[in-house]
Structures are given as C-alpha cells and as structure tokens.
Design a protein around this motif. Sequence first.
Motif, mmCIF file in Angstrom:
data_model
loop_
_atom_site.group_PDB
_atom_site.id
_atom_site.type_symbol
_atom_site.label_atom_id
_atom_site.label_comp_id
_atom_site.label_asym_id
_atom_site.label_seq_id
_atom_site.Cartn_x
_atom_site.Cartn_y
_atom_site.Cartn_z
ATOM 1 N N ALA A 260 -3.906 -1.263 -17.829
ATOM 2 C CA ALA A 260 -4.759 -0.462 -16.949
ATOM 3 C C ALA A 260 -5.575 -1.358 -16.037
ATOM 4 N N GLU A 261 -6.207 -2.382 -16.601
ATOM 5 C CA GLU A 261 -7.016 -3.273 -15.770
ATOM 6 C C GLU A 261 -6.148 -4.023 -14.760
ATOM 7 N N ALA A 262 -4.957 -4.422 -15.192
ATOM 8 C CA ALA A 262 -4.047 -5.126 -14.280
ATOM 9 C C ALA A 262 -3.628 -4.215 -13.131
ATOM 10 N N TYR A 263 -3.403 -2.944 -13.430
ATOM 11 C CA TYR A 263 -3.035 -1.988 -12.378
ATOM 12 C C TYR A 263 -4.171 -1.839 -11.380
ATOM 13 N N PHE A 264 -5.394 -1.764 -11.870
ATOM 14 C CA PHE A 264 -6.537 -1.627 -10.973
ATOM 15 C C PHE A 264 -6.603 -2.815 -10.027
ATOM 16 N N ALA A 265 -6.460 -4.014 -10.594
ATOM 17 C CA ALA A 265 -6.541 -5.230 -9.781
ATOM 18 C C ALA A 265 -5.412 -5.283 -8.762
ATOM 19 N N ARG A 266 -4.224 -4.869 -9.172
ATOM 20 C CA ARG A 266 -3.057 -4.933 -8.286
ATOM 21 C C ARG A 266 -3.128 -3.893 -7.177
ATOM 22 N N SER A 267 -3.690 -2.736 -7.476
ATOM 23 C CA SER A 267 -3.682 -1.641 -6.498
ATOM 24 C C SER A 267 -4.865 -1.687 -5.533
ATOM 25 N N ALA A 268 -5.937 -2.378 -5.899
ATOM 26 C CA ALA A 268 -7.160 -2.345 -5.090
ATOM 27 C C ALA A 268 -6.942 -2.698 -3.622
ATOM 28 N N VAL B 127 0.366 7.307 -1.337
ATOM 29 C CA VAL B 127 1.671 7.921 -1.575
ATOM 30 C C VAL B 127 2.790 6.881 -1.477
ATOM 31 N N ARG B 128 2.694 5.983 -0.508
ATOM 32 C CA ARG B 128 3.693 4.920 -0.406
ATOM 33 C C ARG B 128 3.674 4.020 -1.639
ATOM 34 N N TRP B 129 2.481 3.731 -2.134
ATOM 35 C CA TRP B 129 2.335 2.909 -3.337
ATOM 36 C C TRP B 129 3.081 3.555 -4.506
ATOM 37 N N LEU B 130 2.968 4.872 -4.601
ATOM 38 C CA LEU B 130 3.644 5.575 -5.675
ATOM 39 C C LEU B 130 5.145 5.689 -5.442
ATOM 40 N N THR B 131 5.524 6.098 -4.243
ATOM 41 C CA THR B 131 6.916 6.500 -4.020
ATOM 42 C C THR B 131 7.819 5.396 -3.500
ATOM 43 N N ARG B 132 7.292 4.526 -2.634
ATOM 44 C CA ARG B 132 8.137 3.482 -2.039
ATOM 45 C C ARG B 132 7.963 2.130 -2.706
ATOM 46 N N VAL C 269 2.553 4.356 -13.356
ATOM 47 C CA VAL C 269 1.305 5.120 -13.347
ATOM 48 C C VAL C 269 1.414 6.337 -14.262
ATOM 49 N N ALA C 270 2.553 7.034 -14.213
ATOM 50 C CA ALA C 270 2.753 8.183 -15.096
ATOM 51 C C ALA C 270 2.695 7.748 -16.558
ATOM 52 N N GLU C 271 3.286 6.605 -16.869
ATOM 53 C CA GLU C 271 3.241 6.088 -18.235
ATOM 54 C C GLU C 271 1.808 5.745 -18.645
ATOM 55 N N LEU C 272 1.066 5.171 -17.737
ATOM 56 C CA LEU C 272 -0.311 4.773 -18.033
ATOM 57 C C LEU C 272 -1.187 5.997 -18.286
ATOM 58 N N ILE C 273 -1.041 7.012 -17.457
ATOM 59 C CA ILE C 273 -1.820 8.231 -17.643
ATOM 60 C C ILE C 273 -1.407 8.920 -18.942
ATOM 61 N N GLY C 274 -0.112 8.869 -19.263
ATOM 62 C CA GLY C 274 0.339 9.422 -20.541
ATOM 63 C C GLY C 274 -0.283 8.680 -21.712
ATOM 64 N N VAL D 188 8.111 16.779 -8.984
ATOM 65 C CA VAL D 188 8.974 17.036 -7.839
ATOM 66 C C VAL D 188 8.839 15.885 -6.846
ATOM 67 N N PRO D 189 9.886 15.607 -6.079
ATOM 68 C CA PRO D 189 9.797 14.525 -5.092
ATOM 69 C C PRO D 189 8.784 14.865 -4.007
ATOM 70 N N PHE D 190 8.086 13.849 -3.532
ATOM 71 C CA PHE D 190 7.208 14.001 -2.372
ATOM 72 C C PHE D 190 7.117 12.654 -1.694
ATOM 73 N N ASP D 191 6.732 12.688 -0.412
ATOM 74 C CA ASP D 191 6.602 11.433 0.330
ATOM 75 C C ASP D 191 5.439 11.548 1.298
ATOM 76 N N GLU D 192 5.295 10.545 2.153
ATOM 77 C CA GLU D 192 4.126 10.472 3.026
ATOM 78 C C GLU D 192 4.078 11.573 4.074
ATOM 79 N N THR D 193 5.194 12.292 4.301
ATOM 80 C CA THR D 193 5.158 13.397 5.262
ATOM 81 C C THR D 193 4.252 14.526 4.771
ATOM 82 N N LEU D 194 3.942 14.532 3.484
ATOM 83 C CA LEU D 194 3.043 15.541 2.931
ATOM 84 C C LEU D 194 1.590 15.306 3.349
#
Length: 201
Positions: A68-76, A99-104, A111-116, A179-185
């Motif tokens: 979790a801490e590593a994700y925070f540092a990487r995503s900041a 959204v790009r960070w998540l999808t592309r 992230v889904a695993e971490l929240i789980g 469901v799939p989503f991308d930055e057009t949303l």
Amino acid sequence: MSDEQQAVRRGRGRRPAAEVRAEVLAATGRLFLEEGLRAVTFDRVAKEAGSSKVTLYKWWPSPGAMAAEAYFARSAPVLAFADTGDLRADLVSQLTSFVRWLTRDGAATPVAELIGAAQVDPGVARAWAEEYARPRRELARERLRAACRQGQLREDADLDVIVDQLWGACYHRLLVLQVPFDETLVPRLVDHALHGAAGRA
C-alpha cells in the motif's frame, strides 16, 4: 539481484534508513504493479532491495501494508492535482491521469487486489485510508474550495459529493460493475458533477 550485486551492497556499509526505505518501496512498487499483490512478500522484497527481512517486519505489519505504501509513493507524481484557475480543465486533467493510470498503465488489477486486501487486513485498511484515500480526497477538496472562492462553484456546494461522483464512479466501475472504461468517460463525469442532469427551465 545477483550475488555480485548483493556483495556490492554489503560492502557499502550501513545505509541510512531513508535510503533503505526508499529502495524497499521502489522494489515493492515494481513487483506490485508488474506482478500483483501475490508477488509482494517480505522474502522477495528483501532480496530485490538488498535489505533484511527483520527491517521489513520492523517497518510494516504485513506485506500488504508495505504494498500500500509503495503504491502511494509510485502513484503520487502521476496523480498530482494542478490548479490552473480553470476548474473543469483541472478536473478533466487529473481524472484523465487517474483513469489512464488504471487502464493504460496497468494499475487496475493491483489496485483492485489492494482494496480487496484492505477488507481483511487491518494494516492495509489503515494504510489505504490514512495514507492514500483521505489525503487524496483532501487534495481534491482543496482544489474545489479554491473554485468556490473564485466563484466557479456555489459557496454551499457539497464538495464531498462531488468527489464521490468523480472518483467514486471510477472505483464503482472497476470494483463493483467490473466493466471496461477509459478516459473518454472523464469529460462526461466532470460535466455531470459540475452541471447536473436536470432539464433546463
């Protein structure tokens, strides 16, 4: 890491704690985003970072909390929140990066695993809420408060609801609907959050 590399590390003498922690988080973030939460173990990270498992046990209650801490540092740096004076443009820009960070960029599954994991691991839950979710929420609220002061939002606008509408919609599609989503949303999310869906009088 090769035996030669490890020998070089051991020959450097005692490293400052901040340097060790940074290298551990870098190794953890790389493993987490490339291979998922299952790859993040104290054994694997200690080997990758040239650290000791004792150090990792001292700093983190579980591998999940370390991830979790590593994700925070990487995503900041990816999810920085700009203030150009144009609220809509800033929201679209930040949410598009998210959204790009998540999808592309491949962060969706980790992230889904971490929240789980946060649902069953109190250390991960605490780290996610206190070190990521609440601080990031406050960054968004700060930007929205600035917009209120500038007259771009009503003074009585419910900032928490706006945050829920924008980022919550992405998490809902990722974790609940799956469901799939991308930055057009993003522009549609922002326009609905700022202007609503009611018909014109």
